[in-house]
Each structure stands twice: as structure tokens, then as C-alpha cells.
Design a protein around this motif. Sequence first.
Motif, PDB file in Angstrom:
ATOM      1  N   LYS A 180       0.865  -1.254   0.255  1.00 32.40           N
ATOM      2  CA  LYS A 180      -0.110   0.042   0.183  1.00 32.40           C
ATOM      3  C   LYS A 180       0.853   1.273  -0.089  1.00 32.40           C
ATOM      4  O   LYS A 180       0.497   2.289  -0.661  1.00 32.40           O
ATOM      5  N   LEU A 181       2.053   1.161   0.789  1.00 36.55           N
ATOM      6  CA  LEU A 181       2.704   2.408   0.720  1.00 36.55           C
ATOM      7  C   LEU A 181       3.345   2.617  -0.837  1.00 36.55           C
ATOM      8  O   LEU A 181       3.571   3.720  -0.920  1.00 36.55           O
ATOM      9  N   LEU A 182       3.803   1.549  -1.318  1.00 37.33           N
ATOM     10  CA  LEU A 182       4.169   1.473  -2.684  1.00 37.33           C
ATOM     11  C   LEU A 182       3.206   2.111  -3.695  1.00 37.33           C
ATOM     12  O   LEU A 182       3.639   3.265  -4.409  1.00 37.33           O
ATOM     13  N   GLY A 183       2.091   1.820  -3.563  1.00 35.48           N
ATOM     14  CA  GLY A 183       1.121   2.337  -4.203  1.00 35.48           C
ATOM     15  C   GLY A 183       0.703   3.785  -4.031  1.00 35.48           C
ATOM     16  O   GLY A 183       0.453   4.643  -5.184  1.00 35.48           O
ATOM     17  N   LYS A 184       0.686   4.230  -2.851  1.00 35.41           N
ATOM     18  CA  LYS A 184       0.334   5.598  -2.468  1.00 35.41           C
ATOM     19  C   LYS A 184       1.728   6.637  -2.625  1.00 35.41           C
ATOM     20  O   LYS A 184       1.341   7.695  -3.135  1.00 35.41           O
ATOM     21  N   THR A 185       2.828   5.830  -3.059  1.00 32.96           N
ATOM     22  CA  THR A 185       3.938   6.848  -3.173  1.00 32.96           C
ATOM     23  C   THR A 185       4.624   6.549  -4.407  1.00 32.96           C
ATOM     24  O   THR A 185       5.820   7.026  -4.620  1.00 32.96           O
ATOM     25  N   SER A 186       3.872   5.983  -5.341  1.00 30.68           N
ATOM     26  CA  SER A 186       4.884   5.729  -6.717  1.00 30.68           C
ATOM     27  C   SER A 186       5.035   6.824  -7.431  1.00 30.68           C
ATOM     28  O   SER A 186       6.008   6.985  -7.974  1.00 30.68           O
ATOM     29  N   LYS A 187       4.167   7.750  -7.579  1.00 33.40           N
ATOM     30  CA  LYS A 187       4.302   8.784  -8.362  1.00 33.40           C
ATOM     31  C   LYS A 187       5.464  10.073  -7.627  1.00 33.40           C
ATOM     32  O   LYS A 187       6.196  10.541  -8.274  1.00 33.40           O
ATOM     33  N   ILE A 188       5.308   9.807  -6.358  1.00 34.94           N
ATOM     34  CA  ILE A 188       6.625  10.585  -5.544  1.00 34.94           C
ATOM     35  C   ILE A 188       7.916  10.079  -5.967  1.00 34.94           C
ATOM     36  O   ILE A 188       9.021  10.675  -6.196  1.00 34.94           O
ATOM     37  N   ILE A 189       7.971   8.491  -5.858  1.00 35.93           N
ATOM     38  CA  ILE A 189       9.224   8.119  -6.199  1.00 35.93           C
ATOM     39  C   ILE A 189       9.796   8.154  -7.559  1.00 35.93           C
ATOM     40  O   ILE A 189      10.968   8.305  -7.794  1.00 35.93           O
ATOM     41  N   GLU A 190       8.937   8.381  -8.434  1.00 37.49           N
ATOM     42  CA  GLU A 190       9.073   8.477  -9.793  1.00 37.49           C
ATOM     43  C   GLU A 190       9.744   9.865  -9.978  1.00 37.49           C
ATOM     44  O   GLU A 190      10.638  10.083 -11.026  1.00 37.49           O
ATOM     45  N   ARG A 191       9.063  10.786  -9.382  1.00 38.46           N
ATOM     46  CA  ARG A 191       9.528  12.215  -9.482  1.00 38.46           C
ATOM     47  C   ARG A 191      11.103  12.345  -9.051  1.00 38.46           C
ATOM     48  O   ARG A 191      11.832  12.942  -9.436  1.00 38.46           O
ATOM     49  N   LEU A 192      11.166  11.604  -7.672  1.00 39.78           N
ATOM     50  CA  LEU A 192      12.545  11.680  -7.085  1.00 39.78           C
ATOM     51  C   LEU A 192      13.457  10.967  -7.944  1.00 39.78           C
ATOM     52  O   LEU A 192      14.945  11.223  -7.870  1.00 39.78           O
ATOM     53  N   GLU A 193      13.047   9.861  -8.611  1.00 45.62           N
ATOM     54  CA  GLU A 193      14.056   9.465  -9.298  1.00 45.62           C
ATOM     55  C   GLU A 193      14.713  10.050 -10.554  1.00 45.62           C
ATOM     56  O   GLU A 193      15.950   9.913 -10.887  1.00 45.62           O
ATOM     57  N   ALA A 194      13.893  11.064 -11.353  1.00 52.54           N
ATOM     58  CA  ALA A 194      14.572  12.016 -12.089  1.00 52.54           C
ATOM     59  C   ALA A 194      15.378  12.891 -11.482  1.00 52.54           C
ATOM     60  O   ALA A 194      16.264  13.604 -12.386  1.00 52.54           O
ATOM     61  N   CYS A 195      15.571  13.239 -10.188  1.00 49.88           N
ATOM     62  CA  CYS A 195      16.441  14.021  -9.526  1.00 49.88           C
ATOM     63  C   CYS A 195      18.049  13.564  -9.450  1.00 49.88           C
ATOM     64  O   CYS A 195      18.021  12.236  -9.371  1.00 49.88           O
ATOM     65  N   GLU A 196      18.739  14.388  -9.386  1.00 46.48           N
ATOM     66  CA  GLU A 196      20.319  14.171  -9.091  1.00 46.48           C
ATOM     67  C   GLU A 196      20.413  13.963  -7.516  1.00 46.48           C
ATOM     68  O   GLU A 196      20.218  14.955  -6.720  1.00 46.48           O
ATOM     69  N   LEU A 197      20.562  12.668  -6.985  1.00 46.58           N
ATOM     70  CA  LEU A 197      20.648  12.357  -5.542  1.00 46.58           C
ATOM     71  C   LEU A 197      22.239  12.527  -5.117  1.00 46.58           C
ATOM     72  O   LEU A 197      23.132  12.226  -5.870  1.00 46.58           O
ATOM     73  N   PRO A 198      22.428  12.892  -3.979  1.00 42.61           N
ATOM     74  CA  PRO A 198      23.437  12.968  -3.238  1.00 42.61           C
ATOM     75  C   PRO A 198      24.297  11.749  -3.339  1.00 42.61           C
ATOM     76  O   PRO A 198      23.651  10.646  -2.986  1.00 42.61           O
ATOM     77  N   SER A 199      25.458  11.590  -3.641  1.00 46.12           N
ATOM     78  CA  SER A 199      26.213  10.412  -3.465  1.00 46.12           C
ATOM     79  C   SER A 199      26.547  10.065  -1.873  1.00 46.12           C
ATOM     80  O   SER A 199      27.633  10.088  -1.402  1.00 46.12           O
TER      81      SER A 199
END
Length: 761
Positions: A721-740
Motif C-alpha cells: 500500500k505504501l508503494l501504491g500511495k508513493t509511486s508517483k513521488i518515487i518516480e519524480r525523485l528518481e529523475a532528480c540527481e541524488l547526493p552520493s
Amino acid sequence: MSTLEYYVPGVYSHGDCHKIVDSLECGTSSQTQTLEYICSMVDDWEIQGTYSEPMVWIGIYIAVASLLCILAMAADLLHGFWNNKLWFPCKYFSLNAASITVITVTMKLPVDLSSEMPSYMDQAAKLGSLAFMCTMMTNFMPSLAAMDNKTLLANIIGLSILVITMIVNICIDIYTGAIKHINLNLLSVYSSSFDCVVVAYIYMAMILLLLIIMISASLIIPTSKEILEVRYQTRNKTYLTDQHPEHTQRSIVEKLRQHVTRYWVMAETGSPQFVMASIPLSTASAVICGIVLILNLFVVFEVPFGYHGKQKVYGSAYKWSILFIVITQSIGVLVGAIAPIFRCFSVLSFKLVIKWNMIHLMVLEVEEYWTQKLSEWKQSPIHFLSSGRSRTLVYNLKGIIISLCIKLQKVIVISCKGISLIPTVIPIYVVYYWKSVEAMLVTQPDESGTDNTDGDLSNYVLQIHDEMELVETTLMRISNSVNSYILEAEKEQNKDLLELLDKFTGFKGVENFDTDHVQSLLSFEIVNSWSLPIVTLTCIAVALPNIPKDKTKSLLRSVGEGLSYTHQVEENLNCEKEYVNIRKATIILWNEVEHKCKWLDKALQKDDFRGKTTREILKWFSNRANEFVTEFNRSINGEMVQNPPKELIAANSMYRIAETILLRDESNREATTEKQLFALLSGMIADILGACFTNLPRVIIVKCHESVIEKREASVKAAAKLLGKTSKIIERLEACELPSMDPDKMSYVDEWRLYLKQIIP
């Protein structure tokens, strides 16, 4: 005509009889003695009538208690159909102290030795209670596997006491004639001697057999859990080390969906209740339940259609309430039999691999896990005796008793395996028809949620027996169920939160909401959590007077939704004591802000801040926080504080954030307007939420790896359920450059701030 001939029962009271005795001055002594005896009988009848008046209400009480059990069984039935779990796990109707207490009330008729039950309606009610008991015991079977060992032992002992008491009382009823030899006319075609006493004996045998089956099943539960845990750890290790290179280009959401599906299969098939529903003992109990259902239908149909002379309809002290008991418990037998019978046939496809290919082995073979716990008890030493001779005697006696129990266990298992073969003798075309209907009812997996390159999910099926295999339809049902959870949760994604995340600026707000240039007011350090600065920044934004209400309400809704996820990050990844204390305090603070619009008991009314500049508003928050911290420092007199109160946590956070914004405002040439400050605060909140949400994939994985076997299914479901609720959020953050950063450090906001200070000049 003598005086005695004038007496009519029910016409004269005991007072009238005594008046007649007093008036018999010329009567013989024998007449007087006889009339006195009759008066005493009238006294007994009136006393008995007085005491039997509440029995009607007791009958209603029995019917209500039976209704509660029926509703609980029906809830489990609907829960199984709704969630496509045709093994019907026990969620509402399980064996525990409360259910045993309610069942004791429903079984008032079988244990009642004082009330006469003369009519057939009364006899049917007494027999119907026994049938209802059989049904309830069968429904309890899966719930045994959901208990720990101590709870299981206590509940089995409690149930055994109740069952043995019932059987003893029924035997007494048969001996005393309370259960009568009333023929069942609907069965007269088959047997002229088939009466209520014979039915009572059959029900007692069924109840005793079900109790033995439940005790036998309880003995394998600890061993089955150990086997399942070993196989779970083996599958888990295999999955973590077996990463396919061709899957590296897939999105994070797709990888998480694959991960959740695999662990859902392991959680479902490795669920103790699922395993309990799959063993031959459960199938045998379902067969017994079916027999009881058929027999109870004959007994109940005898009430309107049977011929029993000129008997009274309600002859017992329960009177008309006996009809409610018969109707309620008959419905209970019917409703309660559905789940075991469906369970029997739903796992039939699961067992066909053994039953058609290894029937001869099934009947003769008793696997080691059936007797492993008894063997361990047999080999365990004796600690409570000090004398060597007495200890040896007790040890040998214990060995003899347990050896007999092992042989009895094998007999029970073999017998239940034989009984469990009964459903397989149903004509093959019926089985094929069932499988075809089942295939039609199973929803085809959604292409967006099904991983065609995922490999064989059957590799993640957990069972206690090596020869057992899960057929494709059952595996598809399990896979579809987790996909449905994800798809349903995707519809619940908060639009306000997604709009707030549109203001995400790339983690700058994580570094900017606090600064080292603000001098600490405390002699000790309070750590930062993800939720605490978000709540503090929201308090300031809500207090700005000239911001439209719709924007303020939208911010509150989005922050409330975001905090539900930040709390999950903190709960799963920030497990240290100081972070737990901060999280609890933040939850209380947010409830005051969201529902009461207060901060430190001060109402955040926009009118109170109207006419003030943004600097004055920030200064007001800073001064009030400073006053509270100063007063607190004075009260502790320099002592260390292990668990700072929530007010101190809120005040310290507000002081640092307000002073940080004031310091940066001083560097600007122009004063910050309310709209600019609201945008600044919203951007900081979005940045902190974005940084926190980068940990959501880890949270989903952690939830999938629940260590407690009884909680594993619920934990993986929560992850889906958490994956379903936050899938769009995770997809948006995946496009960002995350710190190493080190993944372990990414779960702490202070580690983010330390890292960002190093890379941002």
C-alpha cells in the motif's frame, strides 16, 4: 364428592389449600395428610415457576451470544472472499479467552442439567447447540497457527475443559432421560431407531474428534513455524544474491513492485494460517463439519415437518425463547460450514499433486515434523527432581507416556489423511469444473503491475512439505491480490502533496532551515528529525495573516499527508531512543496544529498577527520560544535531561528556525513580504519532504523483511500500500540527481545537512 376432588392444579394457590385444611375439622386424618402433601407440591410448583421466569431472558441471552459468533464467522467469510483468500484466515473469529467466554454462553443448553426439555423443539435446540459447537471448532482451526506457544497452550486447555464439561453433561442428560428417545421421522426411511439420543452420541463423537484434531494440529505448529522460517531465510538470501543484470535498467517503482510481489508470495504461502488450512487435519475437520451440517438439517427440518403426537411446542422453562435459539444456531451451523468447506476445496487444487500421484505414500507415510515436538519432549531431561532414582523413574515413565502419544499422533495423522481423501473421490469432471470456474473468477494480472520477466514466482513459495507444489491458479490469485492492493493505493495519492512537491528546489531547504550561526539556548543537544522542522515551518506559514485560506488549508492537507510518510521513515530507519522521543513529541505537536491551530497553547489566529511585518512575526515566535527555553533551563539548573518534554522540543526548534530566517533576511536589502515568506517556507518544506522521501524505497524493503512470522503478511501488505500511495513521488525523485551519500546516513536529516554543507559553498 370428597374435598380432594375439588382441587384443580393451577386454580388454587397454596394459601387456598391451607384454608381448606383448616376448615376440615371433621375430615379424616388421611384426607388431611393427603391435602397437606398436595399443598406442599403446590408450594414447590410455585417456587419452581418463580425461579424459571428469568429462563426466557437467559434463552434470549444465548441467542444473542450465538449471533455474535455468527457475525464474527461471517466477517471472516466476507474478509476471505473480499481479499481473494479462499483459505479464509481467522481475523475476527479466533480462539481466545473472549471467544471461549462467549461460546460458554452459547453452550448453556448442553451443560444445563436442571431444566427439563420435554418437547421436540427443546430437544432440537439442545442438539443444535452441539452442531453449532462442531462448526465453531472447525472455524477455529487456522487461528491456532497465529498464536505463540504459551497462548496456544492456554487456549487449547480452556477449550478442552469446556468440551469435556459438555460431553460429561450430555452423557448425564442421556442417562437421566433429559435427552429423549424421540424418533426423527424424516430419517425413518433409513432407520427406525435413529432418534435424538443417537444424534447426541454422533455429535459428541464429532466434538471429541475435533478436539483431538485441534490438539494434534497444535503439536506441529511450533515445528512448522521453524521449518517455514528456515525456508524463508533461504529464499531471502537467494533473492538478495541473485540479481539479474538485465533488470538493472528498470525503474525503481518496477523493481519495488517485483520485490513486494516476491515477498508477498513468501508471506502468504509461508503464513502459519495458510499452512494450517493446507494440512490434512484441516481437510478432515472440514469433512466432519459437512457431515454435521447435513445431520443438523435433518434435525431442524423435523421441527415443522415431523410428527410427534400432541406434544407441547415449548415444554421447557425457556418457553418461546427456545425458538430463537434453534433458528439462530441453525443459521450459525450453515454460515459456519461455508468457510471450512470452501477452504477444503480451495486447497484441493493445492493438494492434487500429492493426492493423485502419491496417494499410497500419503496414507502410509507420517512425516517427521508431525511428531518432532513430541520427540523433543521425550528426550528432554527432568530438572525438578534431585534424587537420581526418582528422576530415572519419572524420566522412564515420561518416555512411555510420550511414546504412546507419538503413536496416537501417527494414528490421528493417518486417519485424517484418509478422511482428507474423501473430497478427491468426487468425480473428476466436478474437479475440472471447479478449476474452470476458479480460473474464470481469477482476474488476469494487470500488465502495468505484472513482471513478465520476473522469473518463476513458484520459487518463492514456502511449504513445510517438499513434495507440495502450488498450482498456477492459486499462485496467480496470490500475485493478483498484492497487485490489487498497489492499484487501489495508487488511487489514494494526495494531489495537494504532489502540488507541494512541485516547489521542490533540489534539497537546498534541507541545509537552509537551520544554521550554526544561531547560538544554542540549551546546554545539551536535541537531534533533528524529518518531521520536526516541517511542523515548525508550517506553524509560521499558517500564522501569516494575508495568505488566502485556501492556500493555508492546502498546505495543511499536504503537510499532513507528507508527515504520514515521514513518520514511517523515522519509525523504520530512525530507531534510536532519542529519535523515538522526538517522533512521539512531533505527532502530538502536529495534532495540536492541525486540529486546534495552536502552538505551545497559543492560538495561531491570523488576526493576532495582522498589521505586523514578517520580521515582527518571526521575532514573536523567536521570543516566545526563547522565554520557554530560558524558563526551562532555570527549572533544571544545569542538569542533563534524558527525555526532553514536547514543549521544549517545539520551542528549541522554533527558536533556531525563526532566528535562521531572520539572519538571512538581514542580508537582503529589501524586506521579505508575506507571499515571499510563504513561498520560502513552502519551498523549505518541499525540500525536506523530498529529501526524506528518497528513503521510501528503503522503507518499503524494510517492511517486506519483517522478522516475526505472525506479522510478516500484514507488514508486506503495508509495504504494498505504501508503494501504491508513493509511486508517483518515487518516480519524480528518481529523475532528480541524488547526493552520493551512504544509504544508512541518508535516513537522518542531520547527516544530510552535514553533507550539503560540505558540497555547497
